[in-house]
Write a protein that holds these residues in place. Structure first.
Motif, PDB file in Angstrom:
ATOM      1  N   GLU A 102      86.503 -13.858  32.269  1.00 57.87           N
ATOM      2  CA  GLU A 102      85.319 -13.727  33.126  1.00 57.87           C
ATOM      3  C   GLU A 102      84.037 -14.017  32.351  1.00 57.87           C
ATOM      4  O   GLU A 102      83.108 -14.635  32.876  1.00 57.87           O
ATOM      5  CB  GLU A 102      85.265 -12.334  33.750  1.00 57.87           C
ATOM      6  CG  GLU A 102      86.372 -12.089  34.771  1.00 57.87           C
ATOM      7  CD  GLU A 102      86.052 -10.984  35.760  1.00 57.87           C
ATOM      8  OE1 GLU A 102      85.067 -10.250  35.549  1.00 57.87           O
ATOM      9  OE2 GLU A 102      86.796 -10.859  36.748  1.00 57.87           O
ATOM     10  N   GLN A 136      78.885 -21.066  33.494  1.00 53.76           N
ATOM     11  CA  GLN A 136      77.974 -21.131  34.635  1.00 53.76           C
ATOM     12  C   GLN A 136      76.526 -21.252  34.167  1.00 53.76           C
ATOM     13  O   GLN A 136      75.718 -21.959  34.792  1.00 53.76           O
ATOM     14  CB  GLN A 136      78.157 -19.904  35.535  1.00 53.76           C
ATOM     15  CG  GLN A 136      79.422 -19.972  36.379  1.00 53.76           C
ATOM     16  CD  GLN A 136      79.623 -18.754  37.252  1.00 53.76           C
ATOM     17  OE1 GLN A 136      79.878 -17.663  36.759  1.00 53.76           O
ATOM     18  NE2 GLN A 136      79.537 -18.929  38.558  1.00 53.76           N
ATOM     19  N   GLY A 162      90.211 -17.078  38.445  1.00 55.27           N
ATOM     20  CA  GLY A 162      89.609 -17.964  39.426  1.00 55.27           C
ATOM     21  C   GLY A 162      90.665 -18.868  40.031  1.00 55.27           C
ATOM     22  O   GLY A 162      91.810 -18.919  39.558  1.00 55.27           O
ATOM     23  N   PHE A 183      84.337 -22.473  39.600  1.00 57.94           N
ATOM     24  CA  PHE A 183      83.367 -21.456  40.021  1.00 57.94           C
ATOM     25  C   PHE A 183      83.472 -21.081  41.507  1.00 57.94           C
ATOM     26  O   PHE A 183      82.572 -20.435  42.046  1.00 57.94           O
ATOM     27  CB  PHE A 183      81.926 -21.890  39.732  1.00 57.94           C
ATOM     28  CG  PHE A 183      81.664 -22.337  38.327  1.00 57.94           C
ATOM     29  CD1 PHE A 183      82.312 -21.745  37.253  1.00 57.94           C
ATOM     30  CD2 PHE A 183      80.747 -23.357  38.070  1.00 57.94           C
ATOM     31  CE1 PHE A 183      82.057 -22.159  35.943  1.00 57.94           C
ATOM     32  CE2 PHE A 183      80.482 -23.775  36.760  1.00 57.94           C
ATOM     33  CZ  PHE A 183      81.152 -23.180  35.701  1.00 57.94           C
ATOM     34  N   GLY A 195      85.307 -19.352  45.065  1.00 59.29           N
ATOM     35  CA  GLY A 195      85.974 -18.114  45.446  1.00 59.29           C
ATOM     36  C   GLY A 195      87.447 -18.331  45.708  1.00 59.29           C
ATOM     37  O   GLY A 195      87.958 -19.461  45.639  1.00 59.29           O
ATOM     38  N   ALA A 252      81.520 -16.132  49.473  1.00 61.19           N
ATOM     39  CA  ALA A 252      81.708 -16.435  48.053  1.00 61.19           C
ATOM     40  C   ALA A 252      80.424 -16.955  47.423  1.00 61.19           C
ATOM     41  O   ALA A 252      80.084 -16.593  46.287  1.00 61.19           O
ATOM     42  CB  ALA A 252      82.830 -17.458  47.881  1.00 61.19           C
ATOM     43  N   LEU A 278      79.258 -14.869  44.361  1.00 58.12           N
ATOM     44  CA  LEU A 278      79.379 -15.500  43.049  1.00 58.12           C
ATOM     45  C   LEU A 278      78.100 -16.217  42.626  1.00 58.12           C
ATOM     46  O   LEU A 278      77.963 -16.597  41.460  1.00 58.12           O
ATOM     47  CB  LEU A 278      80.567 -16.475  43.048  1.00 58.12           C
ATOM     48  CG  LEU A 278      81.914 -15.837  43.410  1.00 58.12           C
ATOM     49  CD1 LEU A 278      83.038 -16.869  43.299  1.00 58.12           C
ATOM     50  CD2 LEU A 278      82.229 -14.627  42.537  1.00 58.12           C
ATOM     51  N   ASP A 287      76.714 -14.453  39.892  1.00 61.40           N
ATOM     52  CA  ASP A 287      77.332 -14.771  38.603  1.00 61.40           C
ATOM     53  C   ASP A 287      76.632 -15.966  37.963  1.00 61.40           C
ATOM     54  O   ASP A 287      76.414 -16.003  36.743  1.00 61.40           O
ATOM     55  CB  ASP A 287      78.817 -15.126  38.789  1.00 61.40           C
ATOM     56  CG  ASP A 287      79.628 -14.004  39.409  1.00 61.40           C
ATOM     57  OD1 ASP A 287      79.025 -13.052  39.943  1.00 61.40           O
ATOM     58  OD2 ASP A 287      80.861 -14.087  39.365  1.00 61.40           O
ATOM     59  N   THR A 288      76.299 -16.954  38.787  1.00 60.14           N
ATOM     60  CA  THR A 288      75.619 -18.144  38.278  1.00 60.14           C
ATOM     61  C   THR A 288      74.319 -17.777  37.579  1.00 60.14           C
ATOM     62  O   THR A 288      73.914 -18.423  36.610  1.00 60.14           O
ATOM     63  CB  THR A 288      75.339 -19.119  39.439  1.00 60.14           C
ATOM     64  OG1 THR A 288      76.583 -19.517  40.014  1.00 60.14           O
ATOM     65  CG2 THR A 288      74.601 -20.340  38.966  1.00 60.14           C
ATOM     66  N   ARG A 300      82.865 -12.109  37.855  1.00 59.41           N
ATOM     67  CA  ARG A 300      83.663 -12.593  38.981  1.00 59.41           C
ATOM     68  C   ARG A 300      84.315 -11.433  39.741  1.00 59.41           C
ATOM     69  O   ARG A 300      84.281 -11.399  40.974  1.00 59.41           O
ATOM     70  CB  ARG A 300      84.736 -13.574  38.499  1.00 59.41           C
ATOM     71  CG  ARG A 300      85.786 -13.932  39.561  1.00 59.41           C
ATOM     72  CD  ARG A 300      86.720 -15.004  39.094  1.00 59.41           C
ATOM     73  NE  ARG A 300      86.083 -16.310  39.178  1.00 59.41           N
ATOM     74  CZ  ARG A 300      86.097 -17.093  40.250  1.00 59.41           C
ATOM     75  NH1 ARG A 300      86.711 -16.700  41.360  1.00 59.41           N
ATOM     76  NH2 ARG A 300      85.511 -18.271  40.243  1.00 59.41           N
ATOM     77  N   GLY A 354      82.282  -9.613  42.253  1.00 59.31           N
ATOM     78  CA  GLY A 354      82.129 -10.313  43.525  1.00 59.31           C
ATOM     79  C   GLY A 354      83.387 -10.296  44.366  1.00 59.31           C
ATOM     80  O   GLY A 354      83.354  -9.952  45.549  1.00 59.31           O
TER      81      GLY A 354
END
Length: 519
Positions: free
Chosen positions: A142, A149, A181, A194, A196, A461, A465, A468-469, A475, A478
């Motif tokens: 992760e 990302q 992922g 990247f 979902g 997603a 996510l 996360d970016t 991850r 989310g």
């Protein structure tokens, strides 16, 4: 002055018509509420497992402590952490006022974890799996994804198939033993990078149609071009800046904004969108777009689709859907806040980045999984930024509440579940589009047909996510947050299923795991 008898008063005051009178209606209302409360009370209590990091590490390196005072390694002051835990264990408002802070930034609403709601399941009555632990290969995968990302924020999603950066990210993530992922044939590819894990996430463009299409908004139409930040606007890449932020100081720098609004076309744009949105913004917009598709986009069980004389409005019409999308948002946050503060207290990725930096520079020794330490992601970040810290899209870094689950993800799970309950998930979205690589225009999309169900899952997603970016969530924050929000929405729908007069066979939807249910 004449005096009326009691029965004469009642007769003069009561003019309602309908199948039952007020006294009977009152009893029926009470019975529905009591049955809903009894249903929730009788549900089995779920376990609340955690990953064990808080007990395992006395210096609390695996737990959230941002905003409290820290030493030069970014390790929290033990007495401050003790005071923080005392407040959480007692729930006493007085104890929250005695938590020592390291700077000017305050903790975000930990007492929200104790709130009750009057519809749907209680926040303490929903369970989650434990997140990955600090030293695990799962955590390593992760964190590597987060580094990538950050490194690919400025690569347009449309160019993922050709960009050397996205190709390197897919190759590196494929080498991790427990990266969770999406994969094809056991490999991460530029097509699923990247994304979902839900049905529809891997079909078509990375961004959902509900974040691109125009929004019918009352007497106007909103074009979804948004303010974003300029390429390379990354933060917290120097150690002093990182340590100051962990201690709760205000950031020394601010975001630099692009003067031209753009359609979301890369990770930086998406990260900035979820930086500035309000709680249910994406799902309110999606609801308005869906309602604009007309009756054929409504769930086939909607009782008014077959009526010769009526249309839905207060029930099974626009106001009903809009209300349920909005009301589920706060309940989802309550469920999230309970897990965040009273169960997991998981550290944020930016905190973990400080652990990686101190370990690899020799300032400390931490049990970080070797898969991460030896990865291309870590070496690429150091070669690009001169540190092993996680480059952040926001100057202030993450919010001052703990990581697991993501609040955005919980709201997304709840909002999308409500929308699926009222929609025909197999309806094909007309005139699909995708953003140009510069984000200045929308181009026709002519690939695999995109359905409401798939694009709602993708929207969930994107929102989950997208954080996360920006570097502020993991991850699993989310993915598991979406499931928690889904449970919140299903619980609310169950409480309301017996409140309608129409001949209605129940809400039908497809869960994030692909299972079709009827409530």
């Amino acid at each position: 002055m004449s005096i009326m008898k009691n029965d004469e008063k009642d007769e003069r005051k009561s003019y309602e018509i309908g199948p039952v009178k007020a006294k009977i209606r009152r009893k029926q209302s009470a019975s529905i509420r009591e049955e809903a409360a009894e249903f929730q009370e009788d549900r089995p209590l779920p376990p609340h497992p955690c990953n064990g990091d808080e007990e395992l590490y006395s210096n609390k390196i695996g737990n959230y402590s941002k905003g409290l005072p820290h030493n030069s390694l970014g390790e929290v002051d033990p007495k401050a952490y003790e005071a923080y835990m005392k407040a959480l264990k007692t729930g006493d408002p007085v104890n929250f006022e005695t938590i020592p802070l390291g700077g000017v930034v305050k903790l975000t609403n930990p007492q929200g974890a104790y709130a009750f709601d009057l519809a749907g399941p209680d926040s303490h009555h929903l369970g989650m799996i434990a997140p990955p632990d600090f030293s695990s290969a799962w955590e390593a995968g992760e964190m590597a994804e987060l580094y990538w990302q950050a490194l690919t924020r400025d690569v347009p999603f449309a160019d993922f198939g050709t960009s050397p950066h996205s190709k390197a990210a897919a190759s590196d993530l494929s080498s991790f033993s427990d990266f969770r992922g999406p994969k094809v044939g056991g490999m991460v590819t530029t097509e699923n990078l990247f994304r979902g894990n839900t049905p529809g996430d891997l079909v078509g463009p990375y961004i959902s149609q509900f974040l691109w299409k125009d929004i019918p908004h009352g007497a106007t139409t909103m074009v979804q071009r948004y303010r974003t930040t300029v390429a390379g606007d990354d933060h917290m890449t120097t150690y002093k800046e990182w340590l100051d932020i962990q201690n709760g100081l205000s950031p020394a720098a601010l975001n630099i904004f692009d003067p031209t609004p753009r359609y979301i076309r890369n990770g930086r744009d998406l990260g900035e969108w979820v930086h500035r949105d309000f709680t249910f913004q994406a799902f309110l917009a999606a609801c308005l777009i869906l309602l604009g598709f007309g009756q054929s986009a409504l769930d086939l069980a909607n009782p008014y689709l077959s009526s010769a004389t009526q249309i839905g409005f207060v029930t099974f019409g626009g106001p009903h859907v809009l209300d349920f999308v909005v009301r589920s948002a706060r309940s989802a946050l309550e469920a999230s806040w309970f897990q965040k503060w009273l169960v997991h207290r998981r550290l944020r990725p930016e905190e973990f980045g400080g652990r990686v930096h101190n370990h690899l520079t020799g300032a400390a020794s931490y049990p970080i999984n070797s898969e991460l330490l030896q990865s291309e992601a870590v070496s690429k970040v150091f070669n690009t930024f001169g540190s092993y810290l996680l480059p952040m899209a926001y100057p202030e870094g993450c919010p001052t509440h703990t990581s697991y689950p993501a609040g955005h993800a919980c709201i997304a799970g709840a909002g999308v579940t409500m929308l699926k309950a009222f929609s025909n998930e197999s309806f094909v979205i007309p005139n699909p589009v995708e953003a140009s690589a510069d984000g200045l225009s929308l181009l026709p999309y002519s690939g695999t047909p995109l359905t409401i169900g798939g694009e709602l899952n993708k929207l969930a997603a994107n929102i989950a996510l997208g954080r996360d970016t920006a570097g502020v969530h993991w991850r699993s924050d989310g993915i598991e947050g979406l499931k928690l929000g889904e449970s919140v929405a299903i619980g609310i729908l169950k409480d309301y299923k017996d409140t309608y007069n129409e001949d209605f066979c129940g809400f039908s939807l497809t869960k994030f795991d692909g299972k079709a249910i009827t409530i």
